[in-house]
Design a protein around this motif. Structure first.
Motif, PDB file in Angstrom:
ATOM      1  N   GLU A  60       0.832  -1.201   0.000  1.00  0.00           N
ATOM      2  CA  GLU A  60       0.000   0.000   0.000  1.00  0.00           C
ATOM      3  C   GLU A  60       0.860   1.242   0.000  1.00  0.00           C
ATOM      4  O   GLU A  60       0.616   2.187  -0.750  1.00  0.00           O
ATOM      5  CB  GLU A  60      -0.910  -0.001   1.233  1.00  0.00           C
ATOM      6  N   PHE A 101       2.420   1.638  -3.535  1.00  0.00           N
ATOM      7  CA  PHE A 101       1.422   2.018  -4.552  1.00  0.00           C
ATOM      8  C   PHE A 101       0.905   3.416  -4.303  1.00  0.00           C
ATOM      9  O   PHE A 101       0.667   4.185  -5.236  1.00  0.00           O
ATOM     10  CB  PHE A 101       0.249   1.035  -4.539  1.00  0.00           C
ATOM     11  N   ALA A 102       0.712   3.784  -3.020  1.00  0.00           N
ATOM     12  CA  ALA A 102       0.140   5.086  -2.698  1.00  0.00           C
ATOM     13  C   ALA A 102       1.058   6.216  -3.144  1.00  0.00           C
ATOM     14  O   ALA A 102       0.637   7.360  -3.240  1.00  0.00           O
ATOM     15  CB  ALA A 102      -0.125   5.185  -1.209  1.00  0.00           C
ATOM     16  N   MET A 103       2.336   5.905  -3.402  1.00  0.00           N
ATOM     17  CA  MET A 103       3.229   6.953  -3.875  1.00  0.00           C
ATOM     18  C   MET A 103       3.344   6.948  -5.386  1.00  0.00           C
ATOM     19  O   MET A 103       4.226   7.588  -5.944  1.00  0.00           O
ATOM     20  CB  MET A 103       4.591   6.804  -3.236  1.00  0.00           C
ATOM     21  N   LYS A 153      -9.699   5.222   0.619  1.00  0.00           N
ATOM     22  CA  LYS A 153      -8.844   4.419  -0.259  1.00  0.00           C
ATOM     23  C   LYS A 153      -9.382   4.386  -1.684  1.00  0.00           C
ATOM     24  O   LYS A 153      -8.649   4.020  -2.611  1.00  0.00           O
ATOM     25  CB  LYS A 153      -8.695   2.999   0.289  1.00  0.00           C
ATOM     26  N   ASN A 189      -7.642   7.351  -3.937  1.00  0.00           N
ATOM     27  CA  ASN A 189      -6.437   7.136  -4.745  1.00  0.00           C
ATOM     28  C   ASN A 189      -6.457   5.751  -5.389  1.00  0.00           C
ATOM     29  O   ASN A 189      -5.422   5.225  -5.791  1.00  0.00           O
ATOM     30  CB  ASN A 189      -5.166   7.352  -3.920  1.00  0.00           C
ATOM     31  N   LEU A 220      -6.605   2.955  -4.243  1.00  0.00           N
ATOM     32  CA  LEU A 220      -5.865   1.889  -3.569  1.00  0.00           C
ATOM     33  C   LEU A 220      -6.810   0.747  -3.183  1.00  0.00           C
ATOM     34  O   LEU A 220      -6.386  -0.385  -2.968  1.00  0.00           O
ATOM     35  CB  LEU A 220      -5.173   2.447  -2.323  1.00  0.00           C
ATOM     36  N   LEU A 247      -6.760  -2.796  -4.720  1.00  0.00           N
ATOM     37  CA  LEU A 247      -5.896  -3.922  -4.349  1.00  0.00           C
ATOM     38  C   LEU A 247      -6.725  -5.112  -3.874  1.00  0.00           C
ATOM     39  O   LEU A 247      -6.270  -6.244  -3.904  1.00  0.00           O
ATOM     40  CB  LEU A 247      -4.923  -3.512  -3.235  1.00  0.00           C
ATOM     41  N   MET A 285      -0.534   9.376   0.698  1.00  0.00           N
ATOM     42  CA  MET A 285      -1.389   8.730   1.698  1.00  0.00           C
ATOM     43  C   MET A 285      -0.590   8.330   2.927  1.00  0.00           C
ATOM     44  O   MET A 285       0.541   7.863   2.822  1.00  0.00           O
ATOM     45  CB  MET A 285      -2.063   7.500   1.104  1.00  0.00           C
TER      46      MET A 285
END
Lengths: 292, 273, 308
Positions: A178, A181-183, B70, B73, B75, B78, B111
């Motif tokens: 996470e 990926f978040a970056m 989440k 972005n 995310l 996932l 984040m």
């Protein structure tokens, strides 16, 4: 009226406690059995082999005379074999593990690959020998060479490396993914810069253990025709070769008692190499355990 | 049904409410639904997140607030079984459009997570992970980014002498500020925070809250929290989520002092959750 | 002075062509790696199948599976695999008689009785035993176990089934011990405490509660042990001899399927001779035996898995 007669319970109690004690001792003896066997085995081999183990043993070729026999060609052959097997099996094994853990969709094909790998792990090593003999030695015309042996060994230990690499990758917490990926990192960037660095200790530990299995394997190499009596060192991957276990097998099969002592000396060399490899694996495991 | 129409009503009310200063909207969420497999987790979410403000999202556990942040972005993708409908526009662009690159979105939107999740690398390597990933290689520039980001996250003074030690040697609160620094290093426009203080002690929590106040000048921040006092202390606007719906969304002062919805009032007065 | 990270990252983006290609190539490469393992299986099956078919063009299938004599050399060769199978099973039975009681007892001790100190010694020793190359075990069988047995049994020949059988069993002990211990350790402590709280002794807890609860895992480890014994090659090649015999007498010299394959590849059976092809037929039989055992083991541990 009492349904449970306390007196009877009391009487039986002693018997139960005694049988508990006796069985406990028996179970203990069973566990110690392994230690005893190991001790006997090591004592036999070291007491027989040590007198033969000297510098000239390590630096001489095989000979018809026990006192002149050496293990130089076998050591060189084993090193050559590892030099071929290690990169091939690690790349294939880690690649497969990455595919299964990171890219594979949960579908029939993936389940098939998983099942295939776990069954491959249970195939006897002689069968791998038949595969190597047929496909690498004959079909691909590699002959009885280091590369044919190395490829056969790579396939043999592939399942072990896949499974241990999968475990290493799986032990990385999801929050690491996470964070990456978040970056804005892509999947490949995340695998290369977060997953692989974190998994490498586990992959190496499993890889070394798998290679130590390969370095002790005899049967598949006998089958693809690694020679047991060569008086030269391999020059390249197309050379003929012998390895430690085959040299030991050869000496063990001689009728003369002296050759059994030479075999013991060879076994000591093999065990020392295995011990070194395992120590490295344990060092890596201890150094990098307890993270996250 | 009624709740949904009510919440829409409320948000329409809010957007019509005259703001003292003109604020631009950075995120426009409209009619957004999300499912995990067959379970719907978010219902018709409609919400505009303003630029350079702190927007808090509160609600009881399981109300979908983490899922929502989440989704901002992407995310949430996932989770393999996730399905979505509706639109989320970031900077006027639909983030779900096939042409939109998710990596670009995540480069602009940083984040910070519930539990500090530094990489098992050195402090320095952690901070420059983002810039390095995006192709910046020059050591001098990276050094500068590291210093600036760590200062931005109010961590520089504590770690400047041990930049090359493993990040896991830091305390929990320091690790979380390191994660903030790591996020600042790619100079995002928005920072999403998913309960960033729930795993921290009170002193570390205070430090992070102060930090959020400072960051507000340069960044738009959306913060999920289960701590209502925290929302009241640090945010400009607050949204209350319940069972996957936005029940109420308005200025923080208003929401906490004079909520429109009975359920909001019940929640903030501690009757449930 | 101020570095504009954003601009720099944007600049880099244009020349990140390579990265985009890598992003697409990487999964394909990894998929190819995964496919190699499938190809290996296909390769094994095809190899065995094709050469076995050639073999059966020369030797009748019925003779192969019912014949009681295996004499693959010379003019009147006969290819009845039963002696090789009986030799293999003889070794397997002896091995399991050694490995099952000792392996299971060690597992019970390690899981239910052992103080941490003892575990710390015994577990690594078992790991070491598991890591010893089979050629070393073979050497041990021939040069130590056989002479010891010769003291006890008069007229025991150098090559016999008993000695390698025992040593194969010793080789398998660590596997059965560690897999069974895993199965028993995964029984939750609450069950143990429940039984102990009613006044059961440790032994009763182990035999009446834990072993039954972990039975599927334990049986699976036995089956895997059988598969390992069937496929074991070097110990039997060194110490069991090379005279295929349909017998149950453990003191006689016998030959296993694996032993035969090694014997032929060591000798100079010319490429293309019936003897040469016979190793594939034997290999196929061996492969089928171990595959069935492995699938059975997987089935048992999956089908009867206890969920706590």
């Amino acid at each position: 009226m009492n349904l449970v007669d306390k007196q009877v319970v009391q009487n039986k109690m002693n018997k139960r406690i005694i049988s508990n004690r006796i069985m406990r001792q028996l179970f203990f003896l069973a566990s110690v059995f392994g230690i005893v066997v190991l001790a006997v085995l090591l004592y036999r081999i070291f007491s027989e082999g040590l007198p033969y183990l000297d510098l000239s043993f390590l630096t001489s070729f095989a000979s018809r005379f026990p006192e002149e026999a050496g293990i130089k060609a076998a050591i060189a052959g084993s090193i050559w074999l590892m030099a071929v097997t290690a990169p091939i099996s690690l790349i294939l094994g880690v690649g497969t593990a990455i595919y299964l853990e990171e890219y594979a969709q949960e579908n029939k094909f993936t389940r098939f690959i998983r099942m295939n790998i776990s069954n491959l792990a249970g195939v006897p090593s002689v069968v791998f020998g038949l595969l190597g003999l047929t496909v690498f030695v004959r079909l691909m015309e590699m002959g009885r060479s280091v590369i044919a042996g190395g490829l056969t060994m790579s396939l043999l230990i592939l399942p072990i490396i896949v499974v241990s690499s999968q475990e290493a990758i799986r032990s990385i917490p999801k929050n690491q993914y996470e964070a990456s990926f978040a970056m804005g990192a892509t999947k490949w960037q995340t695998i290369r810069r977060v997953v692989l660095p974190a998994a490498i200790p586990g992959i190496l530990t499993g890889g070394i253990l798998a290679l130590s299995r390969a370095i002790g394997e005899t049967a598949p190499l006998l089958m693809i025709g690694a020679l047991s009596f060569i008086a030269y060192l391999p020059e390249n991957i197309w050379s003929g070769f012998t390895v430690l276990p085959i040299q030991i097998f050869n000496w063990t099969g001689r009728p003369q008692e002296e050759f059994h002592l030479v075999a013991s000396a060879g076994i000591i060399v093999l065990l020392v190499i295995l011990l070194l490899m395992n120590s490295v694996a344990i060092l890596i495991r201890n150094k990098f355990s307890k993270r996250y | 049904m009624q709740a949904a129409s009510e919440s829409k009503h409320v948000s329409i009310l809010n957007t019509n409410e005259p703001d003292k200063e003109e604020t631009k909207t950075i995120y426009a969420v409209d009619n957004f639904n999300l499912w995990y497999g067959d379970n719907q987790a978010l219902y018709d979410v409609k919400m505009d997140i303003p630029m350079n403000k702190v927007t808090a999202i509160i609600g009881p556990s399981g109300c979908g607030k983490s899922t929502f942040i989440k989704a901002l972005n992407r995310l949430v993708e996932l989770v393999p079984s996730v399905k979505m409908s509706g639109s989320i526009k970031y900077d006027d662009k639909d983030i779900f459009s096939p042409k939109y690159k998710v990596e670009d979105l995540r480069t602009n939107v940083g984040m910070v997570f519930q539990n500090p999740n530094p990489f098992p690398k050195s402090i320095y390597e952690n901070v420059i992970y983002g810039p390095k990933t995006h192709g910046i290689k020059k050591k001098k520039v990276l050094d500068e980014i590291a210093e600036k980001s760590l200062k931005g996250a109010a961590l520089w003074d504590e770690v400047k002498d041990r930049l090359h030690e493993n990040a896991f040697g830091l305390s929990g609160g320091q690790q979380q500020r390191l994660c903030i620094a790591r996020c600042l290093a790619i100079e995002p426009d928005v920072i999403l925070m998913d309960e960033p203080t729930s795993a921290l002690d009170p002193i570390s929590t205070t430090k992070i809250e102060e930090l959020v106040q400072n960051l507000k000048k340069d960044y738009s921040i959306a913060i999920v929290t289960h701590n209502m006092q925290q929302a009241a202390r640090i945010s400009d606007k607050t949204a209350f989520f319940l069972n996957g719906e936005v029940i109420e969304y308005s200025n923080t002062d208003k929401l906490f002092s004079n909520p429109d919805d009975k359920r909001t009032e019940d929640y903030i007065t501690g009757r449930f959750g | 002075m101020a570095v504009n990270v954003k601009e720099m990252m944007n600049e880099k983006k244009s020349n990140q062509h390579l990265l985009r290609i890598l992003e697409k190539v990487a999964p394909v490469f990894f998929l190819l790696c995964a496919i190699i393992s499938v190809l290996t299986t296909i390769g094994i099956i095809l190899t065995l199948l094709v050469e076995t078919i050639t073999f059966f063009n020369r030797v009748s299938f019925v003779e192969f599976i019912t014949g009681t004599e295996w004499w693959p050399f010379g003019e009147n060769a006969s290819y009845g695999i039963l002696p090789l199978i009986s030799g293999t099973l003889l070794i397997t039975v002896i091995a399991m008689i050694v490995a099952i009681p000792i392996g299971l007892a060690s597992a019970i001790y390690l899981s239910e009785f052992a103080p941490p100190k003892v575990r710390k010694v015994v577990k690594p020793v078992l790991e070491v035993l598991a890591g010893i190359p089979t050629i070393v075990y073979g050497f041990f069988a021939l040069t130590f176990v056989t002479p010891m047995l010769q003291i006890a049994i008069d007229d025991l020949p150098i090559f016999n089934a008993l000695s390698p059988g025992i040593v194969v069993g010793i080789m398998i002990i660590p596997m059965i011990a560690s897999l069974s211990e895993d199965a028993m350790s995964s029984v939750p402590n609450s069950i143990r405490e429940g039984a102990l709280a009613m006044g059961s002794t440790r032994l009763e807890v182990a035999l009446k509660v834990i072993v039954p609860a972990a039975l599927s895992g334990i049986i699976a480890s036995f089956v895997l042990g059988v598969s390992r014994a069937i496929g074991e090659t070097m110990i039997v090649s060194v110490a069991a001899g090379s005279t295929p015999k349909l017998t149950t007498d453990v003191t006689e010299s016998i030959q296993t399927m694996t032993g035969y394959i090694v014997q032929v590849t060591l000798g100079d059976a010319s490429y293309g001779s019936t003897t040469y092809y016979s190793i594939y037929a034997v290999g196929m039989t061996l492969f089928v035996f171990t595959l069935i055992m492995n699938l059975l083991s997987q089935y048992i541990s999956r089908r009867f898995k206890e969920d706590y």
